[in-house]
Design a protein around this motif. Sequence first.
Motif, PDB file in Angstrom:
ATOM      1  N   VAL A 191       0.841  -1.188   0.000  1.00 46.55           N
ATOM      2  CA  VAL A 191       0.000   0.000   0.000  1.00 46.55           C
ATOM      3  C   VAL A 191       0.880   1.243   0.000  1.00 46.55           C
ATOM      4  N   THR A 223      -2.249   4.735   7.225  1.00 49.18           N
ATOM      5  CA  THR A 223      -3.105   3.753   6.557  1.00 49.18           C
ATOM      6  C   THR A 223      -2.769   2.353   7.066  1.00 49.18           C
ATOM      7  N   ILE A 272      -3.333  -1.981   6.809  1.00 48.94           N
ATOM      8  CA  ILE A 272      -3.737  -3.130   6.005  1.00 48.94           C
ATOM      9  C   ILE A 272      -4.497  -4.064   6.939  1.00 48.94           C
ATOM     10  N   THR A 324      -7.601  -1.948   2.782  1.00 49.20           N
ATOM     11  CA  THR A 324      -6.919  -0.853   3.480  1.00 49.20           C
ATOM     12  C   THR A 324      -7.976   0.136   3.978  1.00 49.20           C
ATOM     13  N   PHE A 336      -3.101   0.363  -3.994  1.00 49.28           N
ATOM     14  CA  PHE A 336      -3.212  -0.872  -3.226  1.00 49.28           C
ATOM     15  C   PHE A 336      -2.985  -2.020  -4.214  1.00 49.28           C
TER      16      PHE A 336
END
Length: 282
Positions: free
Chosen positions: A202, A216, A218, A254, A274
């Motif tokens: 990502v 962010t 995962i 995500t 992503f």
Amino acid sequence: MYLGFNMYFTIFIQLVVIHVIHSVQTDTEACNSFCIPGIPGIPGNHGNPGTSGPQGLNGEKGLKGEQGMKGDDGRNSLDGIPGKLGPKGPQGIIGLPGTNGVKGEQGMKGNNGRNGLDGLKGQKGTHGLTERAGENGVKGEKGEQASQKKSAFTAIFHSTSPGRHTTSPMKYNSIITNVGNHYNKETGKFVCIIPGVYVFQVTSRKNNVSGAKVRTRIMKNGDVLIATITEADGYNSASTMVVLDLVSGDGVWTQPYDTNHNYYTAGDFGHCSFSGFLLYAA
């Protein structure tokens, strides 16, 4: 002692002669007056030696005689004294070899020496007379390629910026790759169809608002696996990657950490993305 005796004896003889002469003169004078001289008589015998006279005075010391010439070392003389060394004689004849000595006992075994260097590789040998290469066999038919399971995708925000995204799965609006169609654009989730090991990555881009932050995560089936963060001023990006062992039906996506870390942006000069692919099937 002998010299003194001779001197006394000489004096004695002189006295006897004087006495005889005096007697003859007396007899002659008497005969001249009264008689004719007779024939001289026979001389008498010598009288006995007189007594030794007194010892004479010591004579003066004679002069020192000159030193005589030095004689040789007498080695060649006849009186037995060794003569001079003669010249060195010639070398004698070499003697016969001696007999062999007794064989000694065997010594102790020495330590093993170090290994020598590897020798050079020999040349490839040729086939012997009884060995001949066989003829090439008939080429076989082309086999069928085994079916390889595939799964891969890449999704990005491109034409539309995600902006202040909510704390929910991020739905990337542009699909670059979606082999197997395992990424769902409507839900923003990847759903595992082929069990195996997968790689996910990502990248998130932050806008230039002062104090803006982006973080962010995962997610897998609602659990947080890994996250990335950027808090620097201006436009900045952050990325991370994870390897997952998935079974059929597992979902991966995500989403933002919270509403204080969701200052996303995207455009022609930067994207949020992503990606995922199957490394090998189980």
